[in-house]
Design an enzyme around this catalytic site. Structure first.
Site, mmCIF file in Angstrom:
data_model
loop_
_atom_site.group_PDB
_atom_site.id
_atom_site.type_symbol
_atom_site.label_atom_id
_atom_site.label_comp_id
_atom_site.label_asym_id
_atom_site.label_seq_id
_atom_site.Cartn_x
_atom_site.Cartn_y
_atom_site.Cartn_z
ATOM 1 N N ASP A 1 -16.137 -2.136 -9.044
ATOM 2 C CA ASP A 1 -16.324 -1.543 -7.720
ATOM 3 C C ASP A 1 -17.794 -1.373 -7.356
ATOM 4 O OD1 ASP A 1 -16.655 0.403 -9.693
ATOM 5 O OD2 ASP A 1 -14.869 1.524 -9.123
ATOM 6 N N GLU B 1 -7.683 5.470 -5.387
ATOM 7 C CA GLU B 1 -7.485 6.915 -5.339
ATOM 8 C C GLU B 1 -6.006 7.259 -5.146
ATOM 9 O OE1 GLU B 1 -9.968 8.609 -6.177
ATOM 10 O OE2 GLU B 1 -11.591 8.702 -4.715
ATOM 11 N N HIS C 1 -7.686 8.331 -10.724
ATOM 12 C CA HIS C 1 -8.011 7.007 -10.157
ATOM 13 C C HIS C 1 -8.477 6.049 -11.253
ATOM 14 C CE1 HIS C 1 -12.482 8.211 -9.136
ATOM 15 N NE2 HIS C 1 -12.446 7.627 -10.312
ATOM 16 N N ASN D 1 -8.939 12.770 -11.056
ATOM 17 C CA ASN D 1 -7.723 12.755 -10.222
ATOM 18 C C ASN D 1 -6.789 11.588 -10.566
ATOM 19 O OD1 ASN D 1 -9.019 10.548 -9.165
ATOM 20 N ND2 ASN D 1 -9.220 11.338 -7.087
#
Ligand code: F6R
Length: 243
Positions: free
Chosen positions: A67, A143, A138, A136
């Site tokens: 990314d 996400e 991801h 979280n």
């Protein structure tokens, strides 16, 4: 998912580097998928050491990063391009032209995403993908959401990721709110995956990942359950006493 327990972050980094070395020994022209963030830094330091000692060779390796922040050019000190150059590439014998990271400042981001998947495909796909995980759940920047992208796409970052990543910026207001990220499908195409989980802040998400036995778009890492060659390397701080 095969679990390897490491006593601490140093051991986790050494284990991960040796797992990468093993793949490189078997296939010198490895297509290696790379992650950024805090977790793989120790692994990259180990790879640099092994390369310096002549134990591994990157001259035929091609890398593909997961990314990049949208809007940051490769020279921006908080870009993942800059991170990779400074923490790995410039210290090893890899050819710069063999390193690939989506361009966060491409004029047409959608086209950049399409071209990135095509590029990976045209080079034979990723042999080994290194992953971290967000607090979280991801993976890359996929996400928790109702929908998860299959291929590389432009994604919105959640407030918790923006908060987690603000440590790499002068102020939280400077953290980009969107990024280019390989999709869940792009990641699952890798032949082998090493997921690194370290530190107390990841204890919660690791516990969820170890317990879940269904797919949830609210826990993007749960999709790794679909892959039959995932090695999870976790340190005791992340594992806690519960596991
Ligand atoms: C980075 C990436 C992210 C990180 C994750 C964990 O390229 O894709 O998914 O792996 O945010 O980051 P750290 O390791 O900083 O906790």
């Amino acid at each position: 998912m095969k679990l390897i327990k490491a006593s601490d972050y140093d051991e986790l980094s050494k284990i991960a580097a040796l797992l990468i070395k093993e793949e490189l020994d078997n296939k010198p022209a490895l297509n290696l998928g790379l992650a950024t963030g805090g977790t793989p830094i120790g692994t990259y330091e180990e790879l640099i050491r092994l390369n310096g000692e002549g134990q591994i060779d990157f001259s035929l390796v091609k890398t593909f990063n997961l990314d990049e922040y949208a809007g940051l050019d490769a020279k921006h000190p908080s870009s993942y391009s800059y991170y990779m150059d400074n923490l790995l590439f410039k210290h090893i014998n890899i050819k710069k032209e063999n390193t690939h990271i989506p361009s966060g400042d491409a004029a047409d981001l959608q086209e950049e995403c399409r071209a990135y998947d095509e590029l990976i495909e045209s080079m034979g796909g990723i042999d080994l993908q290194i992953l971290g995980i967000g607090t979280n759940g991801h993976i890359a920047f996929n996400e928790p959401a109702d929908r998860l992208s299959i291929g590389t796409s432009v994604v919105d970052l959640t407030p918790s990721t923006i908060m987690d990543n603000s440590r790499y910026f002068d102020s939280i207001d400077l953290v980009p709110t969107t990024a280019i990220s390989m999709g869940i499908g792009s990641i699952l195409k890798a032949k082998k995956i090493i997921l690194l989980i370290s530190g107390q802040s990841k204890r919660n998400v690791l516990k969820k990942l170890m317990e879940i036995d269904y797919l949830s778009s609210q826990l993007p890492a749960s999709f790794l359950l679909l892959h039959d060659n995932v090695i999870l390397v976790a340190d005791m701080e992340a594992l806690g006493e519960a596991i």
